[in-house]
Write an enzyme that holds these catalytic residues in place. Structure first.
Site, PDB file in Angstrom:
ATOM      1  N   ARG A 167     -14.085   6.354  16.550  1.00  0.00           N
ATOM      2  CA  ARG A 167     -15.075   6.113  17.597  1.00  0.00           C
ATOM      3  C   ARG A 167     -14.841   4.782  18.311  1.00  0.00           C
ATOM      4  NH1 ARG A 167     -19.865   8.982  18.016  1.00  0.00           N
ATOM      5  NH2 ARG A 167     -20.044  10.727  16.571  1.00  0.00           N
ATOM      6  N   TYR A 207     -10.884  15.498   8.682  1.00  0.00           N
ATOM      7  CA  TYR A 207      -9.771  15.694   9.606  1.00  0.00           C
ATOM      8  C   TYR A 207      -9.035  14.364   9.780  1.00  0.00           C
ATOM      9  CZ  TYR A 207     -13.438  13.989  12.808  1.00  0.00           C
ATOM     10  OH  TYR A 207     -14.454  13.277  13.391  1.00  0.00           O
ATOM     11  N   ASP A 209     -27.643  12.732  23.045  1.00  0.00           N
ATOM     12  CA  ASP A 209     -28.595  12.864  21.944  1.00  0.00           C
ATOM     13  C   ASP A 209     -30.031  12.590  22.367  1.00  0.00           C
ATOM     14  OD1 ASP A 209     -26.644  13.582  20.187  1.00  0.00           O
ATOM     15  OD2 ASP A 209     -26.564  11.670  19.105  1.00  0.00           O
TER      16      ASP A 209
END
Length: 388
Positions: free
Chosen positions: A106, A211, A290
């Site tokens: 991120r 992942y 969000d």
């Protein structure tokens, strides 16, 4: 001089919107409450519906440098590690969907976006007041600064201050599940099969997703458990001892145990969802990501749907008056985000089934995962906004 668009929140959604507006000749200023740009959480999975947008904003080369492409998507049993279903990713994925799939830290994605936004990011700006002012809005921040903007975008997450102004509705609701995250070097995971794949380990009352990110030498994981019953922490994270994480997965496959035992983030994240909103905007204040549609992470779509929102809103604001633009944005995004939200809630329960007949039916149904991937990952948000 105030920008015509004020974006509250300097996360992935806010920065993507600022960049998308800049590419369309619309000035926007980002107001982030943190003193520095620092994404919480470990990593983000960017599917084609997100990377297609980011490529269009000129970030393709940067993403390729910092993103790992998973080899395949694998669903496994929690204890034996047996493959329940697998689906190719890698080159086949880009051929099918027209854009790549990346695992990205991120912080790396945020840096790429912030570098393109330049000096239009204001740090240490916590919004404490919003009010109508003429044809726009007056914004007050905790540091005493004040600004005005014609359009105010609430990209300020699950606990959005702008949403309270727009809807007056309760904040996002705790889902009854929480997650543990971590970043672990591959060399510390000798028992983990196929570390370069994106994998779901499904078990009773819990699942674990992992992942690769970056150059593939680091594995990002999210372990989700059906607890606690109520979320009592004041924020959306709480510190927990590593032993609690380890003990919850003590009976699982050795590869899973290696992941959770080696987390560098001894915290629990409460997983919140947002019930579908009927109102996405009020006057010139509008919601994104969000703040409008918090969703559970089981399809890896939180960031991707936010990116879709950003490019859609940018296209809408480029043409027409403000009221028309915001009405069109809400119409374009409401149904799609509701569908993805609903699908992620359903997935939560299915991933946590105990061994038995229901789990066997789920395992059989996973053969149709390609259909789910297609309707979510093939979407081209910019093309949809231009077309309608």
């Amino acid at each position: 001089m105030a920008a015509p668009v004020a974006i509250i929140g300097g996360g992935i959604g806010g920065l993507t919107l600022a960049l998308a507006l800049r590419r369309r000749g619309v000035d926007a200023e980002v107001h982030e409450q943190a003193p520095e740009l620092r994404e919480v959480g470990a990593a983000v999975a960017l599917s084609a519906n997100g990377t297609r947008v980011l490529r269009g904003l000129g970030l393709g080369e940067g993403l390729a440098r910092c993103g790992a492409v998973p080899t395949e998507l694998i669903y496994r049993r929690w204890d034996s590690g047996a493959r329940v279903h697998d689906h190719p990713v890698a080159a086949d994925y880009e051929r099918r969907f027209g854009a790549p799939y990346y695992g990205v830290h991120r912080a790396d994605l945020q840096r790429l976006l912030a570098a393109e936004c330049g000096d239009r990011v204001r740090l240490g700006r916590r919004l404490v007041g919003i009010s109508a002012a003429g044809s726009g809005h007056r914004l007050e921040f905790a540091d005493g600064s004040v600004t005005e903007a014609e359009v105010v975008v609430g990209a300020d997450g699950v606990h959005s201050a702008v949403r309270r102004w727009v809807t007056g509705e309760a904040p996002a609701a705790y889902s009854g599940t929480s997650g543990f995250r971590g970043l672990v070097p591959v060399e510390q995971l000798p028992s983990l099969p196929d570390p370069q794949a994106i994998q779901f380990w499904m078990g009773p009352g819990a699942h674990l997703l992992h992942y690769p990110i970056g150059d593939g030498s680091i594995v990002n994981f999210l372990a989700v458990v059906h607890e606690p019953e109520r979320w009592s922490a004041p924020g959306w994270t709480e510190d927990v001892p590593v032993e609690r994480i380890r003990d919850r997965f003590a009976d699982w496959h050795p590869g899973v145990r290696e992941l959770v035992e080696r987390t560098s983030l001894p915290q629990r994240w409460g997983l919140f969802g947002q019930r579908a909103l009927n109102r996405w905007y009020r006057g010139g204040a509008v919601l994104l990501g969000d703040a409008a549609h918090a969703m559970l992470p089981h399809h890896g779509q939180g960031a991707n749907q936010t990116i879709e929102d950003a490019v859609t809103l940018a296209e809408c604001l480029r043409d027409g008056d403000r009221a028309t633009a915001l009405r069109r944005y809400a119409r374009l995004r409401r149904a799609r985000t509701r569908a993805v939200q609903r699908s992620s809630w359903i997935a939560s329960g299915l991933l946590h089934l105990p061994d038995g007949a229901e789990a066997e039916r789920r395992d059989h149904q996973l053969t149709g995962i390609g259909t789910t991937l297609h309707w979510i990952h093939s979407h081209d948000a910019r093309a949809a906004a231009i077309r309608r």
